[in-house]
Write a protein that holds these residues in place. Structure first.
Motif, PDB file in Angstrom:
ATOM      1  N   GLU A 429       0.711  -1.377  -0.075  1.00 47.81           N
ATOM      2  CA  GLU A 429      -0.128  -0.029  -0.081  1.00 47.81           C
ATOM      3  C   GLU A 429       0.815   1.446  -0.080  1.00 47.81           C
ATOM      4  OE1 GLU A 429      -0.591  -2.667   1.683  1.00 47.81           O
ATOM      5  OE2 GLU A 429      -2.540  -3.200   0.901  1.00 47.81           O
ATOM      6  N   ARG A 430       1.982   1.351   0.702  1.00 47.03           N
ATOM      7  CA  ARG A 430       2.788   2.256   0.811  1.00 47.03           C
ATOM      8  C   ARG A 430       3.374   2.504  -0.531  1.00 47.03           C
ATOM      9  NH1 ARG A 430       4.851   3.850   5.924  1.00 47.03           N
ATOM     10  NH2 ARG A 430       5.948   5.337   4.767  1.00 47.03           N
ATOM     11  N   SER A 431       3.699   1.402  -1.042  1.00 42.46           N
ATOM     12  CA  SER A 431       4.208   1.603  -2.572  1.00 42.46           C
ATOM     13  C   SER A 431       3.132   2.328  -3.508  1.00 42.46           C
ATOM     14  CB  SER A 431       4.698   0.256  -2.959  1.00 42.46           C
ATOM     15  OG  SER A 431       5.762  -0.190  -2.325  1.00 42.46           O
ATOM     16  N   HIS A 432       2.061   2.026  -3.337  1.00 45.64           N
ATOM     17  CA  HIS A 432       1.064   2.680  -4.179  1.00 45.64           C
ATOM     18  C   HIS A 432       0.747   4.239  -3.777  1.00 45.64           C
ATOM     19  CE1 HIS A 432      -0.711  -0.706  -6.539  1.00 45.64           C
ATOM     20  NE2 HIS A 432      -0.263  -1.473  -5.772  1.00 45.64           N
ATOM     21  N   GLU A 433       0.954   4.250  -2.678  1.00 42.88           N
ATOM     22  CA  GLU A 433       1.001   5.849  -2.083  1.00 42.88           C
ATOM     23  C   GLU A 433       2.125   6.516  -2.973  1.00 42.88           C
ATOM     24  OE1 GLU A 433       1.052   5.938   1.933  1.00 42.88           O
ATOM     25  OE2 GLU A 433      -0.680   4.847   2.277  1.00 42.88           O
ATOM     26  N   ASP A 436       0.936   7.367  -6.350  1.00 41.35           N
ATOM     27  CA  ASP A 436       0.208   8.412  -6.531  1.00 41.35           C
ATOM     28  C   ASP A 436       0.972   9.784  -6.175  1.00 41.35           C
ATOM     29  OD1 ASP A 436      -1.833   6.624  -6.893  1.00 41.35           O
ATOM     30  OD2 ASP A 436      -2.337   6.807  -4.688  1.00 41.35           O
ATOM     31  N   GLN A 437       1.942   9.701  -5.474  1.00 34.21           N
ATOM     32  CA  GLN A 437       2.666  11.032  -5.239  1.00 34.21           C
ATOM     33  C   GLN A 437       3.517  11.476  -6.572  1.00 34.21           C
ATOM     34  OE1 GLN A 437       4.664  10.853  -1.368  1.00 34.21           O
ATOM     35  NE2 GLN A 437       6.247  12.605  -2.112  1.00 34.21           N
ATOM     36  N   LYS A 440       1.217  13.296  -8.823  1.00 33.45           N
ATOM     37  CA  LYS A 440       1.040  14.467  -8.283  1.00 33.45           C
ATOM     38  C   LYS A 440       2.199  15.432  -8.630  1.00 33.45           C
ATOM     39  CE  LYS A 440      -2.073  13.143  -4.494  1.00 33.45           C
ATOM     40  NZ  LYS A 440      -2.240  13.072  -3.116  1.00 33.45           N
TER      41      LYS A 440
END
Length: 761
Positions: A429-433, A436-437, A440
């Motif tokens: 999940e942190r990798s997917h965050e 997303d970053q 951005k």
């Protein structure tokens, strides 16, 4: 012909000792000899940015001042007469005779030089030379004849610029006729032969010069920087045409030039050090750099960086630190590359804390002399190093630092390193965050980002999620590559979903993505494990058609698969194919075949294979012996099983493992040879092999058959002492036996971990 560095050293030594007037044979002409050496011995090309196919004829050197007055009209008159008169009539032509032999300026060196040049061809010039020699009323002076031959050399070099051999024949002819060689002739010949790669011919010409002419003004002509450039260009940038020059010879030659204060520039020096280090000679590179420094050569950061790279490759951090200390003492300023090398190799060795210290020193403070601004590469290297040792949170801290520094803003490599770190830690999940970053911040993920996330999800059992993510990324325009498919195919093979793996393989081929070797290896293994050995064989054939070769692991998988299917002919076919491909069978190959023949009862073939295994230089392993022992135990041939056991322990010095002891103990107990089985347990203890639950179960069954309860109770206590937990078989055997003898209390104590080997009431 000399082709060694020692030959070149001799030529340089000769050049050092030569005193030549700079007007006639300066150092750059000596360099021509050196250049010719490379052309001749190493098949190189002339050091020119625009070189013709054939060596161009050199420009004629400026003629020396005439000893007598020179009359152009006289030269024109003679040349015209020679050109218009048949060569056979020159001897009978009285006008020509008077002009050449009765005029005061007739046989002056300059007049003859101009006349011979004016004839325009080598053939006529040679005829004129012979005419002068044979017709002159008195023996002609050697000096005018030298001038005549100079013109002949000039004409020949222009007529046949590619024929150095013809020019050398003319030189030999002049020498045979004792015509002295002029300085200008020698220069022309040396230039021509040097450009043609005929360095030995150049040296012969030089030796032919009168010693007085070689030493006209006694001015020194030592090698210079151009000499060094020619030498190193020949050594480091040429194709050798089969000749081999060692690094030691190169270094020796460069240091020889260094003794005359001629040093390689820092580009050459860095290349030499890099070459030494890549050849595994970092010790020699260390000595070479220090020798250059000792002799007075200039050493800059680039050369030190080359040595640091070599030392880092060998993990020699002691000398890396010594070199850094020396750089500081000698005021050689480390640059951004210097620090990059240190940080990179420290991170590769997972010495991340030390890498962080280097990074801190790099940035320095107001009191430090060293202050180098880190770039994005330094940050990325540190972040990757931190992630590889599970410190990805610290990597995130460096990411925030990068964002505050415009000159080292994070890029896609930065995020890929962090995503990989969190994926390996199972924090998908942190990798997917982080992904997303990236979006951005305007950074588009690449195929490495995709593959990293897909691999992370597959390795943590989320294969379906990986497929969903792949489809999402495809919709956003991101393309896959061979690595993407390899990761997924491998994951589905490991999950025993061969159909999905094959579907992805077919898709891979349809999209035009060429599979890499590991894809085929995964499919061969997966199909074989699933029992689809024919399909695995088809994939192997496909693999060979596209140019990949099977490795020993793949051959072993196929041989094992065909043996399990009892298809010995196909197993032998694979073995034959293996040998024809030049792949040597290993212990697994032999153990697989020995196991098959042992299980089928063909012990003769099994032993034959074992002898062949030893003949091929392979040592039988515990698996080899264990296979045979197990097979003999199954057919009840305990004598042969014990014989092999004894042989492996004594002659072969292969230590038996728990599995082998268990097979023997179980078979012995079943054949009521309980005391022999107990002796094997003692042997296990002596050799440090720990018995397991299966060992005790076999003994309990054997002891029950002969009703040896006292020994069984002692083994129960031993089992408790060794923290070997009973299983359902243990409880089943002991419950039945102890209940029959009214000793259920003993069983209860055993389960609770108490001692039970006391006398029964």
């Amino acid at each position: 012909m000399e082709t060694s560095i020692s030959g070149l050293q001799a030529k340089l030594k000769k050049l050092e000792k030569t005193h030549i007037c700079n007007n006639y044979f300066p150092t750059n002409r000596g360099n021509l000899l050196v250049s010719g050496f490379w052309l001749n011995n190493f098949g190189g090309r002339h050091l020119s940015t625009a070189e013709p196919t054939h060596p161009p004829p050199p420009q004629a050197p400026t003629s020396p001042p005439p000893p007598l007055s020179f009359n152009p009209s006289f030269v024109t008159q003679v040349v015209t007469l020679l050109q218009t008169t048949d060569t056979n009539d020159w001897t009978s032509n009285t006008t020509l005779h008077k002009l050449l032999f009765l005029s005061p300026q007739s046989l002056s060196p300059l007049s003859l030089l101009r006349i011979t040049r004016g004839l325009g061809s080598t053939a006529k010039a040679l005829q004129f030379f012979h005419y002068i020699r044979t017709t002159s009323p008195s023996p002609p002076d050697p000096l005018p004849l030298s001038s005549t031959f100079q013109a002949i050399f000039e004409l020949a070099s222009r007529e046949q610029p590619e024929s150095a051999t013809k020019l050398y024949e003319l030189f030999t002819s002049s020498r045979d006729q004792s015509i002295p060689l002029s300085i200008n002739s020698a220069t022309l010949l040396i230039q021509f032969f040097g450009r043609a790669g005929m360095v030995e011919k150049s040296l012969i010409v030089y030796e032919e010069l009168d010693p007085d002419r070689r030493n006209i003004h006694k001015s020194e002509c030592p090698p210079n920087e151009r000499t060094m450039d020619i030498v190193l260009a020949g050594l480091l940038k040429r194709n050798w045409s089969g000749r081999r020059v060692s690094e030691e010879e190169i270094v020796g030659l460069v240091l020889k030039l260094g003794e005359h204060c001629v040093f390689p520039n820092n580009v050459w020096l860095s290349q030499l050090i890099t070459r030494l280090c890549r050849s595994g000679k970092s010790n020699k590179a260390w000595e070479f750099l220090h020798d250059v420094r000792r002799l007075g050569g200039s050493v800059e950061a680039a050369s030190c960086n080359a040595l640091l790279t070599g030392l880092g490759r060998e993990h020699d951090y002691v000398r890396m630190n010594m070199l850094l200390k020396e750089m500081k003492e000698q005021k050689i300023q480390p640059d951004v590359v210097t620090f990059g090398i240190l940080i990179n190799y420290l991170c590769k060795l997972r010495r991340v804390d030390e890498a962080l210290e280097v990074f801190k020193k790099m940035r320095g403070n107001e009191n430090d002399e060293i202050s180098v601004e880190p770039d994005v590469v330094h940050y990325n290297t540190l972040i990757d190093g931190l992630c590889k040792v599970g410190r990805q949170e610290e990597g995130l801290g460096l990411l925030e630092q990068m964002k505050s520094r415009h000159e080292s803003a994070p890029n896609i490599v930065t995020y890929n390193c962090l995503i990989d770190g969190f994926c390996k830690a199972g924090e998908i999940e942190r990798s997917h965050e982080l992904l997303d970053q990236m979006y951005k911040e305007g950074l588009m993920p690449n195929v490495i980002t995709l593959n990293t996330l897909v691999d992370g999800m597959c390795k943590h059992g989320r294969i379906n999620s990986a497929m969903d993510f792949l489809n999402q990324m495809r919709q956003k325009g991101l393309k896959t590559n061979a690595i993407t498919y390899t990761v997924l195919i491998s994951a589905f093979c490991n999950a025993n979903n061969i159909d999905k793996a094959m579907a992805l393989f077919d898709e891979m081929l349809k999209t035009g993505c060429s599979p890499i070797a590991i894809v085929y290896y995964c499919l061969i293994s997966g199909l074989s494990q699933a029992g689809k050995v024919d399909d695995a064989s088809s994939v192997a054939s496909m693999m060979k058609k596209v140019g990949f070769g099977l490795d020993i692991v793949s051959y072993n998988v196929l041989i094992s698969g065909f043996c399990r299917k009892n298809r010995l002919e196909k197993a032998y076919e694979m073995l034959k194919d293996l040998e024809e491909a030049g792949v040597k069978p290993d212990s697994v190959t032999y153990n697989t075949l020995i196991s098959y023949f042992s299980e089928t009862g063909d012990f003769r073939t099994a032993h034959t294979l074992m002898r062949r295994m030893v003949k091929d230089g392979l040592v039988p392993t515990v698996v080899t012996y264990g296979t045979l022992i197990h097979a003999y135990c199954l057919v009840g041939n305990l004598d042969e099983a014990m014989k092999i056991f004894t042989d492996m322990s004594s002659a072969s010095r292969v230590s038996p493992n728990t599995v082998i002891y268990n097979n023997l103990i179980d078979s012995l107990c079943k054949n009521k040879k309980v005391e022999v089985a107990l002796s094997l347990m003692d042997d296990m203890k002596a050799k440090g092999v720990k018995p397991n639950t299966n060992t005790y179960n076999a003994m309990f069954k054997g002891l029950q058959e002969i009703n040896w309860l006292e020994k069984a109770l002692r083994l129960m206590d031993q089992m408790t002492e060794q923290a070997c937990n009973p299983n359902y078989i243990t409880m089943e055997v002991l419950t039945d036996w102890l209940s029959a003898v009214n000793a259920t209390e003993k069983l209860r104590n055993f389960v609770q971990g108490y001692e039970v080997s006391t006398s029964i009431a």
